[in-house]
Design a protein around this motif. Structure first.
Motif, PDB file in Angstrom:
ATOM      1  N   GLU A 108      -1.151  61.041  29.115  1.00 46.96           N
ATOM      2  CA  GLU A 108      -1.797  62.225  29.384  1.00 46.96           C
ATOM      3  C   GLU A 108      -2.734  62.553  28.169  1.00 46.96           C
ATOM      4  O   GLU A 108      -2.321  62.756  27.157  1.00 46.96           O
ATOM      5  CB  GLU A 108      -0.842  63.343  29.486  1.00 46.96           C
ATOM      6  N   ILE A 109      -3.929  62.673  28.444  1.00 50.85           N
ATOM      7  CA  ILE A 109      -5.021  63.245  27.452  1.00 50.85           C
ATOM      8  C   ILE A 109      -5.094  64.556  27.335  1.00 50.85           C
ATOM      9  O   ILE A 109      -5.599  65.176  28.330  1.00 50.85           O
ATOM     10  CB  ILE A 109      -6.376  62.404  27.720  1.00 50.85           C
ATOM     11  N   PHE A 110      -4.616  65.128  26.294  1.00 53.95           N
ATOM     12  CA  PHE A 110      -4.776  66.660  26.078  1.00 53.95           C
ATOM     13  C   PHE A 110      -6.074  67.030  25.905  1.00 53.95           C
ATOM     14  O   PHE A 110      -6.683  68.056  26.256  1.00 53.95           O
ATOM     15  CB  PHE A 110      -3.833  67.008  24.919  1.00 53.95           C
ATOM     16  N   GLY A 111      -6.913  66.139  25.029  1.00 61.10           N
ATOM     17  CA  GLY A 111      -8.416  66.812  24.672  1.00 61.10           C
ATOM     18  C   GLY A 111      -8.602  66.074  23.628  1.00 61.10           C
ATOM     19  O   GLY A 111      -8.188  65.318  23.022  1.00 61.10           O
ATOM     20  N   LYS A 112      -9.924  66.449  23.065  1.00 60.94           N
ATOM     21  CA  LYS A 112     -10.459  65.990  21.855  1.00 60.94           C
ATOM     22  C   LYS A 112      -9.614  66.432  20.634  1.00 60.94           C
ATOM     23  O   LYS A 112      -8.918  67.390  20.666  1.00 60.94           O
ATOM     24  CB  LYS A 112     -11.701  66.364  21.367  1.00 60.94           C
ATOM     25  N   HIS A 113      -9.226  65.496  19.567  1.00 65.58           N
ATOM     26  CA  HIS A 113      -8.087  65.530  18.483  1.00 65.58           C
ATOM     27  C   HIS A 113      -8.714  66.859  17.874  1.00 65.58           C
ATOM     28  O   HIS A 113      -9.775  67.370  17.316  1.00 65.58           O
ATOM     29  CB  HIS A 113      -8.511  64.486  17.662  1.00 65.58           C
ATOM     30  N   PHE A 144      -6.153  58.883  19.090  1.00 62.77           N
ATOM     31  CA  PHE A 144      -6.748  57.455  19.421  1.00 62.77           C
ATOM     32  C   PHE A 144      -8.155  57.685  19.426  1.00 62.77           C
ATOM     33  O   PHE A 144      -8.721  58.809  19.892  1.00 62.77           O
ATOM     34  CB  PHE A 144      -6.233  56.691  20.648  1.00 62.77           C
ATOM     35  N   THR A 145      -9.045  56.715  19.214  1.00 61.97           N
ATOM     36  CA  THR A 145     -10.333  56.864  19.531  1.00 61.97           C
ATOM     37  C   THR A 145     -10.685  55.320  20.418  1.00 61.97           C
ATOM     38  O   THR A 145     -10.286  54.392  19.855  1.00 61.97           O
ATOM     39  CB  THR A 145     -11.419  56.578  18.192  1.00 61.97           C
ATOM     40  N   PRO A 146     -11.192  55.532  21.637  1.00 67.35           N
ATOM     41  CA  PRO A 146     -11.405  54.510  22.356  1.00 67.35           C
ATOM     42  C   PRO A 146     -12.299  53.573  21.415  1.00 67.35           C
ATOM     43  O   PRO A 146     -13.155  53.683  21.060  1.00 67.35           O
ATOM     44  CB  PRO A 146     -12.146  55.022  23.648  1.00 67.35           C
ATOM     45  N   GLY A 147     -11.840  52.214  21.715  1.00 72.66           N
ATOM     46  CA  GLY A 147     -12.555  51.016  21.112  1.00 72.66           C
ATOM     47  C   GLY A 147     -12.101  50.791  19.628  1.00 72.66           C
ATOM     48  O   GLY A 147     -12.614  49.736  19.282  1.00 72.66           O
ATOM     49  N   GLY A 180     -16.339  56.997  23.785  1.00 73.30           N
ATOM     50  CA  GLY A 180     -15.889  56.373  22.469  1.00 73.30           C
ATOM     51  C   GLY A 180     -16.451  56.889  21.475  1.00 73.30           C
ATOM     52  O   GLY A 180     -16.209  56.473  20.325  1.00 73.30           O
ATOM     53  N   SER A 181     -17.190  58.241  21.498  1.00 70.95           N
ATOM     54  CA  SER A 181     -17.489  58.915  20.188  1.00 70.95           C
ATOM     55  C   SER A 181     -16.662  60.080  19.786  1.00 70.95           C
ATOM     56  O   SER A 181     -17.019  60.684  18.727  1.00 70.95           O
ATOM     57  CB  SER A 181     -18.933  59.347  20.641  1.00 70.95           C
ATOM     58  N   HIS A 182     -15.484  60.230  20.380  1.00 66.94           N
ATOM     59  CA  HIS A 182     -14.494  61.202  19.947  1.00 66.94           C
ATOM     60  C   HIS A 182     -13.104  60.501  19.809  1.00 66.94           C
ATOM     61  O   HIS A 182     -12.949  59.617  20.624  1.00 66.94           O
ATOM     62  CB  HIS A 182     -14.436  62.271  20.914  1.00 66.94           C
TER      63      HIS A 182
END
Length: 170
Positions: A159-164, A101-104, A62-64
């Motif tokens: 499909e989560i590519f990675g951190k923004h 997106f950012t979780p939460g 949730g921090s990224h």
């Protein structure tokens, strides 16, 4: 007098047993109701099926913020899918650009719970019950660009590519 006394004693015993049975019935109903409620709540978990696994990659947190391709469908009771009209994938009518997106943050509870069970690079299917989705309200507009009827089970192909901004260009 002895008949009345005996009758009264037997009636008291019968009433006592009946009351005990009634109390047991009430207790049983209470216990069963509590169990059904617990099972109902437990049955409302978000299920994640990982399609492409990358166990060595960093877990989503949730921090990224993350970039992902997403296709949202309605999961029918028979297991079939109805397109919702929302996707980032070109093959599903989207523009091909990742969703950030950012979780939460600004997401339904089921999305956050599901992606937090994933790792960067993974593709997974989130099965989200109505209680952790949009609940009893319609979303979008029938006949519009996208629509989710009230109390729908949701099916997110993510499909989560990675951190923004920190993954390879798509």
């Amino acid at each position: 007098f002895s008949f009345t006394y005996r009758y009264t004693q037997q009636t008291r015993r019968y009433l006592y047993l009946m009351m005990a049975n009634q109390q047991q019935k009430v207790a049983l109903v209470f216990v069963c109701t509590a169990l059904f409620m617990i099972v109902g709540v437990l049955g409302q978990d978000v299920k994640v099926d990982i399609v492409n696994s990358f166990p060595g990659n960093s877990p989503v947190s949730g921090s990224h913020s993350y970039d992902a391709h997403v296709t949202l469908s309605i999961e029918n009771s028979d297991g079939s899918l109805t397109p919702s009209g929302w996707s980032t994938r070109k093959e599903n009518g989207g523009n091909g650009k990742p969703f950030t997106f950012t979780p939460g943050v600004g997401l339904i509870q089921g999305w956050t719970e599901g992606v937090l069970k994933m790792k960067e690079g993974e593709r997974g299917i989130l099965h989200v019950p109505p209680s952790k989705g949009y609940g009893g309200q319609d979303m979008g507009r029938k006949g519009g660009g996208w629509y989710i009827p009230a109390n729908s089970n949701l099916h997110f192909d993510i499909e989560i590519f990675g951190k923004h901004g920190q993954h390879k260009d798509l």
